[in-house]
Design a protein around this motif. Structure first.
Motif, PDB file in Angstrom:
ATOM      1  N   GLN A   1       0.829  -1.191   0.000  1.00  0.00           N
ATOM      2  CA  GLN A   1       0.000   0.000   0.000  1.00  0.00           C
ATOM      3  C   GLN A   1       0.868   1.246   0.000  1.00  0.00           C
ATOM      4  O   GLN A   1       1.957   1.242   0.579  1.00  0.00           O
ATOM      5  CB  GLN A   1      -0.883   0.005   1.245  1.00  0.00           C
TER       6      GLN A   1
ATOM      7  N   ARG B   1      -5.540  -1.463   5.686  1.00  0.00           N
ATOM      8  CA  ARG B   1      -5.988  -2.626   4.914  1.00  0.00           C
ATOM      9  C   ARG B   1      -7.188  -3.233   5.615  1.00  0.00           C
ATOM     10  O   ARG B   1      -7.161  -3.439   6.819  1.00  0.00           O
ATOM     11  CB  ARG B   1      -4.856  -3.637   4.850  1.00  0.00           C
TER      12      ARG B   1
ATOM     13  N   TYR C   1     -10.762  -1.498   2.381  1.00  0.00           N
ATOM     14  CA  TYR C   1      -9.756  -0.672   3.049  1.00  0.00           C
ATOM     15  C   TYR C   1     -10.440   0.536   3.683  1.00  0.00           C
ATOM     16  O   TYR C   1     -11.603   0.835   3.408  1.00  0.00           O
ATOM     17  CB  TYR C   1      -8.661  -0.213   2.074  1.00  0.00           C
TER      18      TYR C   1
ATOM     19  N   THR D   1      -3.585   0.649  -3.836  1.00  0.00           N
ATOM     20  CA  THR D   1      -3.808  -0.636  -3.191  1.00  0.00           C
ATOM     21  C   THR D   1      -4.529  -1.562  -4.148  1.00  0.00           C
ATOM     22  O   THR D   1      -5.287  -1.107  -5.009  1.00  0.00           O
ATOM     23  CB  THR D   1      -4.641  -0.475  -1.900  1.00  0.00           C
TER      24      THR D   1
END
Lengths: 115, 115
Positions: free
Chosen positions: A2, A96, A32, A27
């Motif tokens: 990321q 995440r 997320y 990402t």
């Protein structure tokens, strides 16, 4: 991996005007969370606003709103009616998944509000 | 008042010495984190812990160690193996997934200077 990019090292705004701080992210995850934090000169980090990747509406918290454009992978912070106390460093961060997890931060944008 | 305390606020260390930074929270949070911030930069994750007696390395764990013997405490030791330890260290905590957003709450930070 990321990555968060904040391309504006510094921004200036006149008191009572609105300002947009840019944030783009990278990402491959579908799930997320995106955060904005404020860091005054004293150093503490203050949570401002959150946007989940599945949230259909842009997040708002008082004078703060998040302009979330998922297809462009951007999550810009809009501060309306700027105040002198808004002068600080602002960080965009990503997590995440939509629950517990570590944050990845951008480099930050220094905002200066002029009277 | 609930919150996160870090001590000391300023810390000076001679090269070759280990130092321990304290972080305590009374928010009943399960998860705790340590970040490092260099001047003009974003935060980078050193270690994090989701539960007592368990912790994971972050992005820059080399030269650091942690312990999590109690829910409310997450001390960070900066060892002599850390080549460039001068930085601002921030501790954070979160509910660890029990909350919808699970934003991280930060302490006031410790500024470490190696002489």
């Amino acid at each position: 991996a990321q990555k968060i990019t904040q391309t504006q090292p510094g921004m200036f705004v006149q008191e009572k005007e609105a300002v947009t701080l840019d944030c783009t992210y990278d990402t491959s995850d579908q799930s997320y969370g995106l955060f904005w934090y404020k860091q005054p000169s004293s150093g503490e980090m203050i949570f401002l606003i959150y946007q989940g990747s599945y949230d259909e509406q842009n997040a708002t918290e008082g004078r703060y709103s998040l302009n979330f454009q998922k297809a462009r992978k951007s999550a810009n912070l809009v501060i309306s009616a700027s105040q002198l106390g808004d002068s600080a460093m602002y960080f965009c961060a990503m997590r995440r998944g939509t629950s517990y997890g570590k944050l990845t931060f951008g480099q930050g944008t220094i905002l200066t509000v002029h009277p | 008042d609930g919150g996160i305390t870090q001590s000391p606020k300023y810390l000076f260390r001679k090269e070759g010495q280990n130092v321990t930074l304290s972080c305590e929270q009374n928010l009943n949070h399960d998860a705790m984190y340590w970040y490092r911030q260099d001047p003009g930069q974003g935060l980078r994750l050193i270690y994090y812990s989701q539960i007592v007696n368990d912790f994971q390395k972050g992005d820059i764990a080399e030269g650091y160690s942690v312990s999590r013997e109690k829910k409310e405490s997450f001390p960070l030791t900066v060892t002599s193996a850390q080549k460039n330890p001068t930085a601002f260290y921030l501790c954070a905590s979160s509910t660890g997934g029990r909350g919808w957003i699970d934003e991280q709450f930060f302490g006031p930070g410790t500024r470490l200077t190696v002489l």
